[in-house]
Design a protein around this motif. Structure first.
Motif, PDB file in Angstrom:
ATOM      1  N   ALA A   1       0.816  -1.221   0.000  1.00  0.00           N
ATOM      2  CA  ALA A   1       0.000   0.000   0.000  1.00  0.00           C
ATOM      3  C   ALA A   1       0.844   1.263   0.000  1.00  0.00           C
ATOM      4  O   ALA A   1       0.535   2.232  -0.708  1.00  0.00           O
ATOM      5  N   GLU A   2       1.927   1.250   0.776  1.00  0.00           N
ATOM      6  CA  GLU A   2       2.776   2.435   0.893  1.00  0.00           C
ATOM      7  C   GLU A   2       3.436   2.813  -0.429  1.00  0.00           C
ATOM      8  O   GLU A   2       3.841   3.971  -0.612  1.00  0.00           O
ATOM      9  N   GLU A   3       3.546   1.872  -1.332  1.00  0.00           N
ATOM     10  CA  GLU A   3       4.197   2.119  -2.618  1.00  0.00           C
ATOM     11  C   GLU A   3       3.210   2.053  -3.784  1.00  0.00           C
ATOM     12  O   GLU A   3       3.617   1.936  -4.946  1.00  0.00           O
ATOM     13  N   TRP A   4       1.899   2.147  -3.457  1.00  0.00           N
ATOM     14  CA  TRP A   4       0.924   1.933  -4.527  1.00  0.00           C
ATOM     15  C   TRP A   4      -0.307   2.829  -4.427  1.00  0.00           C
ATOM     16  O   TRP A   4      -0.790   3.324  -5.438  1.00  0.00           O
ATOM     17  N   ILE A   5      -0.854   3.056  -3.235  1.00  0.00           N
ATOM     18  CA  ILE A   5      -2.125   3.784  -3.154  1.00  0.00           C
ATOM     19  C   ILE A   5      -2.029   5.120  -2.404  1.00  0.00           C
ATOM     20  O   ILE A   5      -3.033   5.798  -2.212  1.00  0.00           O
ATOM     21  N   THR A   6      -0.840   5.507  -1.941  1.00  0.00           N
ATOM     22  CA  THR A   6      -0.698   6.785  -1.247  1.00  0.00           C
ATOM     23  C   THR A   6      -0.900   7.941  -2.229  1.00  0.00           C
ATOM     24  O   THR A   6      -0.986   7.738  -3.442  1.00  0.00           O
ATOM     25  N   ASP A   7      -0.958   9.163  -1.704  1.00  0.00           N
ATOM     26  CA  ASP A   7      -1.130  10.329  -2.576  1.00  0.00           C
ATOM     27  C   ASP A   7      -0.043  10.373  -3.648  1.00  0.00           C
ATOM     28  O   ASP A   7      -0.297  10.759  -4.794  1.00  0.00           O
TER      29      ASP A   7
END
Length: 200
Positions: free
Chosen positions: A156-162
């Motif tokens: 998630a930290e490398e895919w869906i953050t702003d």
């Protein structure tokens, strides 16, 4: 033979329908932009980690009562249609009134005859119960995508953050990762709303 193929073709929409996100509901948007609620700030980060968190008030209920209600509902969640066999309740701490669920489920992006676009969605659901409230968190989010052809794992930290889930101006969802961001936010909101209704 032709009749058999025709019958199978007719059944395709029915089979596809079973793959939909059954928990989803159509929601209206205030300003006409269907992506407005998914833009900047919609995916919260704490110390570099994606952490969705909310505190749900449950006036008049003890920590034990809240624990019992949430545990029963989480067990029910593990048996729902979108869940995979790896889904389970990992921790039931009745003394600390804490519950942790390891969830693996399908998030469906597109479901049409002959086209099924989905990802395996992995996350931990953590609930800490206290008198009058429950803190609910969705953490450690991963995706396993395109399993049938070229399996790819996204964090998630490398895919869906702003930074990754939006365009550079942060006015639109990113072309590929944006669909993951949208469905994740929808799923988390559904879980939070589900527990809110449960504890009211």
């Amino acid at each position: 033979m032709k009749q058999l193929l025709f019958a199978l073709f007719l059944l395709l929409p029915m089979a596809a329908a079973a793959q939909d996100n059954t928990w989803e509901k159509t929601e209206t948007t205030e300003n006409g932009n269907p992506d407005a609620k998914y833009l900047a700030g919609a995916v919260p980060e704490v110390d570099g980690r994606v952490v969705f968190s909310t505190t749900i008030k449950a006036p008049g209920k003890t920590a034990q009562q809240i624990y019992d209600l949430v545990l029963a509902d989480m067990v029910k969640m593990t048996k729902e249609a979108n869940q995979l066999e790896q889904t389970r309740i990992a921790l039931e701490d009745v003394n600390k009134h804490q519950i942790v669920g390891n969830f693996q489920e399908w998030l469906v992006f597109k479901n049409k005859p002959l086209v099924l676009d989905r990802t395996r969605f992995l996350y931990n659901l953590v609930v800490d119960c206290a008198d009058g409230e429950a803190k609910v968190q969705v953490i450690r989010i991963y995706y396993l995508y395109d399993e049938e052809r070229t399996p790819t794992t996204y964090k998630a930290e490398e895919w869906i953050t702003d930074k990754y889930g939006l365009n550079r101006k942060q006015t639109k969802l990113a072309r590929v990762s944006g669909k993951f961001r949208r469905k994740t936010i929808d799923r988390v909101n559904y879980i939070f709303n589900r527990f809110t209704k449960l504890l009211q």
